[in-house]
Write a protein that holds these residues in place. Structure first.
Motif, PDB file in Angstrom:
ATOM      1  N   GLU A 160      -0.362  -7.485 -39.017  1.00 18.48           N
ATOM      2  CA  GLU A 160      -0.197  -6.117 -39.519  1.00 18.48           C
ATOM      3  C   GLU A 160      -1.541  -5.527 -39.937  1.00 18.48           C
ATOM      4  N   TYR A 161      -2.394  -6.361 -40.503  1.00 16.53           N
ATOM      5  CA  TYR A 161      -3.736  -5.893 -40.873  1.00 16.53           C
ATOM      6  C   TYR A 161      -4.502  -5.452 -39.624  1.00 16.53           C
ATOM      7  N   LEU A 162      -4.421  -6.244 -38.547  1.00 18.38           N
ATOM      8  CA  LEU A 162      -5.109  -5.872 -37.313  1.00 18.38           C
ATOM      9  C   LEU A 162      -4.494  -4.629 -36.691  1.00 18.38           C
ATOM     10  N   ASN A 163      -3.192  -4.465 -36.855  1.00 19.03           N
ATOM     11  CA  ASN A 163      -2.509  -3.334 -36.241  1.00 19.03           C
ATOM     12  C   ASN A 163      -2.937  -2.006 -36.839  1.00 19.03           C
ATOM     13  N   THR A 164      -3.545  -2.043 -38.023  1.00 19.82           N
ATOM     14  CA  THR A 164      -4.027  -0.820 -38.662  1.00 19.82           C
ATOM     15  C   THR A 164      -5.517  -0.596 -38.427  1.00 19.82           C
ATOM     16  N   ARG A 165      -6.163  -1.557 -37.773  1.00 21.23           N
ATOM     17  CA  ARG A 165      -7.606  -1.457 -37.548  1.00 21.23           C
ATOM     18  C   ARG A 165      -7.893  -0.848 -36.183  1.00 21.23           C
ATOM     19  N   SER A 166      -9.121  -0.385 -36.047  1.00 26.36           N
ATOM     20  CA  SER A 166      -9.556   0.145 -34.766  1.00 26.36           C
ATOM     21  C   SER A 166      -9.975  -1.026 -33.882  1.00 26.36           C
ATOM     22  N   LEU A 167      -9.189  -1.287 -32.838  1.00 28.56           N
ATOM     23  CA  LEU A 167      -9.438  -2.396 -31.930  1.00 28.56           C
ATOM     24  C   LEU A 167      -9.689  -1.864 -30.524  1.00 28.56           C
ATOM     25  N   PRO A 168     -10.209  -2.694 -29.626  1.00 30.33           N
ATOM     26  CA  PRO A 168     -10.368  -2.257 -28.229  1.00 30.33           C
ATOM     27  C   PRO A 168      -9.048  -1.758 -27.664  1.00 30.33           C
ATOM     28  N   GLN A 169      -9.116  -0.806 -26.750  1.00 27.81           N
ATOM     29  CA  GLN A 169      -7.913  -0.177 -26.207  1.00 27.81           C
ATOM     30  C   GLN A 169      -7.208  -1.139 -25.255  1.00 27.81           C
ATOM     31  N   GLU A 170      -6.487  -2.054 -25.843  1.00 26.32           N
ATOM     32  CA  GLU A 170      -5.702  -3.020 -25.089  1.00 26.32           C
ATOM     33  C   GLU A 170      -4.325  -3.118 -25.737  1.00 26.32           C
ATOM     34  N   ASN A 171      -3.461  -3.902 -25.102  1.00 23.94           N
ATOM     35  CA  ASN A 171      -2.157  -4.149 -25.702  1.00 23.94           C
ATOM     36  C   ASN A 171      -1.963  -5.609 -26.070  1.00 23.94           C
ATOM     37  N   ARG A 172      -2.740  -6.474 -25.444  1.00 18.72           N
ATOM     38  CA  ARG A 172      -2.670  -7.906 -25.740  1.00 18.72           C
ATOM     39  C   ARG A 172      -3.983  -8.332 -26.376  1.00 18.72           C
ATOM     40  N   TYR A 173      -3.879  -8.982 -27.522  1.00 14.66           N
ATOM     41  CA  TYR A 173      -5.076  -9.394 -28.246  1.00 14.66           C
ATOM     42  C   TYR A 173      -5.024 -10.893 -28.507  1.00 14.66           C
ATOM     43  N   LYS A 174      -6.080 -11.547 -28.113  1.00 19.63           N
ATOM     44  CA  LYS A 174      -6.233 -12.972 -28.409  1.00 19.63           C
ATOM     45  C   LYS A 174      -7.020 -13.073 -29.712  1.00 19.63           C
TER      46      LYS A 174
END
Length: 786
Positions: free
Chosen positions: A264-278
């Motif tokens: 949930e913490y990562l879901n609120t952060r600005s991440l690369p525009q992907e849908n699957r995150y390792k």
């Protein structure tokens, strides 16, 4: 002329249509070349651990669970089973299968026996992608033309990949990748043949074949048996699996919900525009931390300890290996959905190592330097130690690991550019208020930090003083340069000091650990937070115990609660690491040397120091004061008194300890005898006594640069208009003489309080001992009406 005009008109009649046709062709070719059938389809944000285990999946904007996967991620057996079930001639048609369409029309509309489908995978994709109603003729026509367009624009592999990702699998589960995790909690590559065939038959009738409540529907088993018979025609070697086709599936019917606070913490952060995150999480370590926390809370629930947070970071690459936000995400009684590792909390004494690191690099201390742990006041701040006890002289390393408040605050007053506040600002700590808001209380945790921020600070100690950003995704940004916040020497020595911190009593005798563990504890004011932060092997481990409500508990003591939990986690981790796989400890920086100092004072040894010890030293930086504790004195053996005569039949020399009076008071209160010098004979004039190598007086009261308020109208002897004068002095100082603006006020013994009634104004207060050593401060006295 008329013929030329006519010819030109005829040419224009051809050029204009041809131009439009050319533009149309270009547009069509571009659409075909750049057509993306999945454009506009939202896929769930999905988080995996570093080894490919699903941690959590989030709903899409249209409340679906879709997990995007490339065609190469589907096992060949899975693709073969789907084609066998849905479209055996997929690679042989152009989107439409005329023979199937004729047979379906004959059975459905001519014979009217049963409804037979003729949709190819391409046609099914068109229906799914454009939400077509295909149970009437116009819908079928639109579906057919869309399928032809797909075949024109896309390769067979692209069509198949899109279909496998969008196919309905029951409820709001779409796509086989999501279905595999939902029904079996497995990646598709881990599915058995029975599970593969079961998934392959669901899309033809999801409402009847999709498992619910962990029950395998009869319709699913029957459809799977039919597909299995077709499968055996191609794979007769799988005939031994026939009994499985009559058996119910082992179903999970839910997605994994692991590391919920972290995802949930990562879901609120600005991440690369992907849908699957390792992610960087190691599920084995995550489960280990959660298990140890749960076990600890069960054992200590009677003490009112019900919640905690844990963070484990690999300081070699700054990847977060485990993150536990609370003891139970779904427990409302402990506000379990609050994320403990990302919340601002009082750090207690966990910032003290950085005070000592700054003092090391500014040349104020080395590990064996003697510091004073005696009662003291600083401006309007009068700190205390835990349990209200003072230990007198303590080595710097011991003052750190035992978390003595007075030495830490004294050092905090002396460090400059940066001080602790400036250091935290330099390190990028967020949400800090103005420096004056905290004052010296920042040493004891008045500035709130998150566990993430504390972990990055402690990782800097292991990384030679370089602060690097935490990494939440595996293999991303692992080669960052970092920001220099400490010198390599001061960071390395601070870690060595923390390694001398003894393990909890109940573990120290029974556990032999293969590596040193550097750790620091912290307890916030009001017993609201218990901390333990450790550096071991390649990890930084942060442990917090407390209540998110802010309610205090006398059980929230860092050394007594958080530290045992931290060491149980450390031991569990080390037990899984082979000896030859342990992280090779970095050597000390070349500028750090080992030198001998006086074992008592920690200063450069004088000729009379009886015992030496080794310390880590930074040449050109560390303090080089010579020892003033051990001094040679001469004693008249006839009287036992001290004398200034150095030769004679009855004169004997001995080395005695000279301590400041405030430390001697601690020794006396504790009943600890010291090898002190004998007094001079009565009525001896000390004017010629040597004051070299000794301590000047140290003013305890009044406080320097402080404004004192007196009340007009009260008598001169009122305690509200009086200031207490108190100073510590060398052990050979017989008397202290007090002055204010060079005016003699009176005399007193060391540790004896002298009362002064000042007038309003600015006063330079000084004290001189009987050997002429002096010190002074400035105070301001005002009336309450000013």
């Amino acid at each position: 002329m008329r013929e030329e005009k006519k010819e030109r008109t005829q040419k224009l009649r051809w050029i204009i249509p041809c131009g439009f046709l050319l533009i149309f062709a270009i547009i069509l070719i571009c659409n075909i070349a750049f057509f993306d059938v999945l454009k506009g389809v939202s896929f769930s944000r999905t988080y995996f651990d570093r080894n490919g285990n699903l941690l959590n999946i989030f709903l899409t904007g249209d409340d679906k669970y879709r997990l995007r996967a490339n065609l190469a991620e589907f096992p060949p057996e899975f693709i073969e089973a789907v084609l066998l079930q849905e479209d055996r001639y997929f690679y042989g048609h152009i989107g439409l299968n005329p023979m199937s369409m004729f047979r379906a029309g004959w059975e459905t509309y001519i014979k009217k026996n049963r409804r037979v489908g003729a949709s190819t995978i391409t046609m099914q994709l068109a229906r799914l992608r454009y939400n077509l109603y295909t149970k009437n003729l116009p819908g079928k026509i639109a579906q057919s033309f869309s399928a032809l367009f797909f075949e024109l624009c896309l390769s067979k592999q692209e069509i198949l990949e899109a279909y496998l990702n969008l196919v309905p699998c029951g409820g709001n589960i779409e796509g086989f990748p999501a279905a595999s995790w939902y029904y079996f909690e497995k990646d598709m590559k881990e599915l058995s043949l029975s599970e593969i065939l079961s998934l392959a038959v669901i899309p033809q009738n999801p409402s009847k074949r999709a498992p619910e409540n962990r029950r395998t529907p009869y319709e699913l088993i029957e459809a799977r048996k039919i597909l299995y018979e077709a499968w055996l025609d191609q794979h007769p070697k799988d005939s031994m699996l026939e009994p499985e086709m009559d058996m119910s599936l082992f179903l999970v019917n839910r997605f994994p919900r692991r590391a919920l606070h972290f995802t949930e913490y990562l879901n609120t952060r600005s991440l690369p525009q992907e849908n699957r995150y390792k992610t960087s999480i190691d599920l084995t370590l995550q489960n280990m931390c959660e298990r140890e926390l749960e076990s600890f809370l069960v054992r200590n629930r009677s003490w009112g300890i019900t919640n905690g947070s844990i963070l484990l970071v690999d300081h070699t690459n700054m990847e977060v290996m485990a993150a536990v936000g609370s003891a139970d995400y779904f427990d409302d009684d402990i506000q379990g959905q609050v994320n403990g590792f990302a919340s601002k909390r009082s750090p207690g004494s966990t910032l003290k190592p950085f005070i000592y690191a700054l003092a090391l690099e500014q040349g104020l201390i080395h590990p064996e330097k003697m510091l004073k742990d005696t009662p003291a006041s600083f401006s309007e701040y009068t700190p205390d130690n835990f349990r209200g006890e003072f230990k007198g002289p303590v080595n710097a390393w011991y003052a750190l690991v035992d978390s003595r408040n007075i030495p830490a605050i004294q050092l905090s007053r002396e460090i400059r550019n940066p001080d602790l506040y400036d250091f935290l600002k330099l390190a990028g700590i967020s949400g800090l208020k103005e420096k004056d808001h905290y004052g010296l209380s920042i040493v004891l945790g008045s500035a709130d930090l998150t566990m993430l921020e504390l972990a990055s600070l402690y990782a800097a100690l292991s990384n030679n003083g370089l602060k690097k950003d935490l990494c939440f995704l595996s293999g991303v940004n692992n080669f960052q340069q970092g920001q220099r916040i400490l010198t390599p020497a001061s960071a390395a020595i601070t870690v060595k000091m923390l390694e001398r911190n003894p393990a909890p009593d109940d573990l120290r005798e029974t556990v032999k650990r293969p590596i040193p563990i550097a750790f620091k504890t912290g307890t916030s004011i009001g017993f609201k937070d218990a901390w333990s932060i450790a550096i071991f092997d390649r990890y930084v481990l942060c442990v917090w115990l407390g209540n998110f409500s802010g309610e205090g508990n006398s059980g929230f003591i860092g050394r007594l609660s958080a530290t045992p939990l931290g060491f149980s986690i450390i031991d569990a981790i080390l037990a899984e690491i082979p000896q030859d796989k342990l992280f090779v400890q970095r050597p000390l920086p070349p500028e750090v040397k080992v030198v001998e100092v006086c074992a008592v004072s920690g200063d450069i040894p004088a000729d009379d120091c009886p015992q030496l010890t080794e310390t880590l030293f930074i040449p050109g930086v560390s303090p080089i004061n010579r020892c003033r504790i051990h001094r040679k004195v001469y004693i008249d053996t006839r009287t036992g008194y001290r004398t200034d005569e150095t030769e004679g039949t009855f004169i004997r020399s001995e080395v005695r300890e000279f301590w400041p009076s405030d430390i001697m008071e601690i020794f006396e209160d504790a009943g600890l005898p010291r090898f002190s010098p004998p007094p001079y004979p009565p009525n001896t004039t000390l004017a010629n006594a040597s004051a070299s190598g000794s301590f000047p007086p140290s003013i305890i009261s009044p406080l320097t640069n402080t404004v004192y308020i007196i009340r007009p109208g009260l008598s001169a002897d009122s305690r509200f208009n009086q200031i207490v004068l108190l100073a510590a002095a060398d052990q050979d100082a017989g008397e202290l003489f007090w002055f204010a603006n060079a005016r003699f006020l009176g005399r007193a013994k060391p540790r004896e309080r002298f009362v002064w009634t000042p007038e309003p104004g600015i006063w330079d207060v000084s004290v001189v001992d009987s050997l002429g050593r002096s010190s002074g401060i400035r105070v301001r006295v005002e009336t309450s009406g000013e």
